[in-house]
Design an enzyme around this catalytic site. Sequence first.
Site, PDB file in Angstrom:
ATOM      1  N   LYS A  67       5.893  23.868 -11.554  1.00 55.02           N
ATOM      2  CA  LYS A  67       4.974  24.287 -12.624  1.00 55.02           C
ATOM      3  C   LYS A  67       4.160  23.081 -13.030  1.00 55.02           C
ATOM      4  O   LYS A  67       4.704  22.076 -13.472  1.00 55.02           O
ATOM      5  CB  LYS A  67       5.744  24.829 -13.835  1.00 55.02           C
ATOM      6  CG  LYS A  67       4.807  25.280 -14.965  1.00 55.02           C
ATOM      7  CD  LYS A  67       4.035  26.515 -14.554  1.00 55.02           C
ATOM      8  CE  LYS A  67       2.789  26.725 -15.418  1.00 55.02           C
ATOM      9  NZ  LYS A  67       1.645  25.883 -15.005  1.00 55.02           N
ATOM     10  N   SER A  68       2.869  23.193 -12.871  1.00 59.18           N
ATOM     11  CA  SER A  68       1.973  22.087 -13.200  1.00 59.18           C
ATOM     12  C   SER A  68       1.483  22.193 -14.639  1.00 59.18           C
ATOM     13  O   SER A  68       1.689  23.197 -15.316  1.00 59.18           O
ATOM     14  CB  SER A  68       0.774  22.096 -12.238  1.00 59.18           C
ATOM     15  OG  SER A  68       0.065  23.320 -12.362  1.00 59.18           O
ATOM     16  N   GLY A  69       0.832  21.132 -15.091  1.00 57.41           N
ATOM     17  CA  GLY A  69       0.251  21.121 -16.426  1.00 57.41           C
ATOM     18  C   GLY A  69      -0.852  20.091 -16.503  1.00 57.41           C
ATOM     19  O   GLY A  69      -0.855  19.114 -15.754  1.00 57.41           O
ATOM     20  N   SER A 124       1.248  22.506 -19.851  1.00 53.08           N
ATOM     21  CA  SER A 124       1.670  23.834 -19.385  1.00 53.08           C
ATOM     22  C   SER A 124       3.014  23.868 -18.671  1.00 53.08           C
ATOM     23  O   SER A 124       3.471  24.951 -18.296  1.00 53.08           O
ATOM     24  CB  SER A 124       0.596  24.426 -18.462  1.00 53.08           C
ATOM     25  OG  SER A 124      -0.517  24.870 -19.202  1.00 53.08           O
ATOM     26  N   GLU A 178      -4.060  24.498 -28.226  1.00 50.01           N
ATOM     27  CA  GLU A 178      -3.983  23.264 -29.011  1.00 50.01           C
ATOM     28  C   GLU A 178      -2.891  22.327 -28.522  1.00 50.01           C
ATOM     29  O   GLU A 178      -2.994  21.108 -28.685  1.00 50.01           O
ATOM     30  CB  GLU A 178      -3.774  23.588 -30.492  1.00 50.01           C
ATOM     31  CG  GLU A 178      -4.967  24.212 -31.189  1.00 50.01           C
ATOM     32  CD  GLU A 178      -5.136  25.690 -30.874  1.00 50.01           C
ATOM     33  OE1 GLU A 178      -6.212  26.241 -31.165  1.00 50.01           O
ATOM     34  OE2 GLU A 178      -4.186  26.290 -30.309  1.00 50.01           O
TER      35      GLU A 178
END
Length: 306
Positions: free
Chosen positions: A253-255, A91, A187
């Site tokens: 911004k994390s993911g 993300s 996905e």
Amino acid sequence: MILKNKRMLKIGICVGILGLSITSLEAFTGESLQVEAKEKTGQVKHKNQATHKEFSQLEKKFDARLGVYAIDTGTNQTISYRPNERFAFASTYKALAAGVLLQQNSIDSLNEVITYTKEDLVDYSPVTEKHVDTGMKLGEIAEAAVRSSDNTAGNILFNKIGGPKGYEKALRHMGDRITMSNRFETELNEAIPGDIRDTSTAKAIATNLKAFTVGNALPAEKRKILTEWMKGNATGDKLIRAGIPTDWVVGDKSGAGSYGTRNDIAVVWPPNSAPIIVLISSKDEKEAIYNDQLIAEATKVIVKGS
């Protein structure tokens, strides 16, 4: 690190002026500066070796592969570890895609109302799922993608900039020849080891983030919009934010994805500076559980080494 360099710059200027004024000291001054330069080169090399060792120890501690790239934009000095190895970006793309959106559209266009259906919703859409009947302004959607990591908002961002390939093309125009963007949410979070789809490197992401947040990829007013969205991120408190002094400002911004993938990208403002920090970690087992503490501890290594 910035303040030290500024002091050294002042000392260097004073020495240069003194050398012009008192030529009899030229040879002595030159020799002293050469010795000082060698000493500083040795200190930097030693510091890099020390941070490299600490990152390696973190990998062993958390059974993870870690990618790090930090840029001090005041001095252009970097701290890196596996900077050119590929990781699933997960993300984190949402912050950069929001930058591309701002790059390609006027600020007024952020007031455009975007409608979508219940069928458009994907897993983890805490903001967009509440507004199916009314739609949302484009700016609100971008903010939801960045601040709340809303996946449907991320897909709408993609659609507004030409899909994953449109996103990739925009980065190519900025000089990024590395990032591969292929799929939509959710996905793109598969993160299968060896699969280069939806991957990038710590260095490439850092370079893009620097361009959008402190560089010239966006005019000042749009840069401010993007960085304010990132400062309001609600998903990163245990990541980079947890590893820095409390008086520093963070926009991140994390993911997260499969195979223990856990990422955080950030622009960090310590007093009088604006370095860029990028951390990307990935485990190799599909059922691996990511650990936020890895990102926080890696950030502490960067802060200590800067």
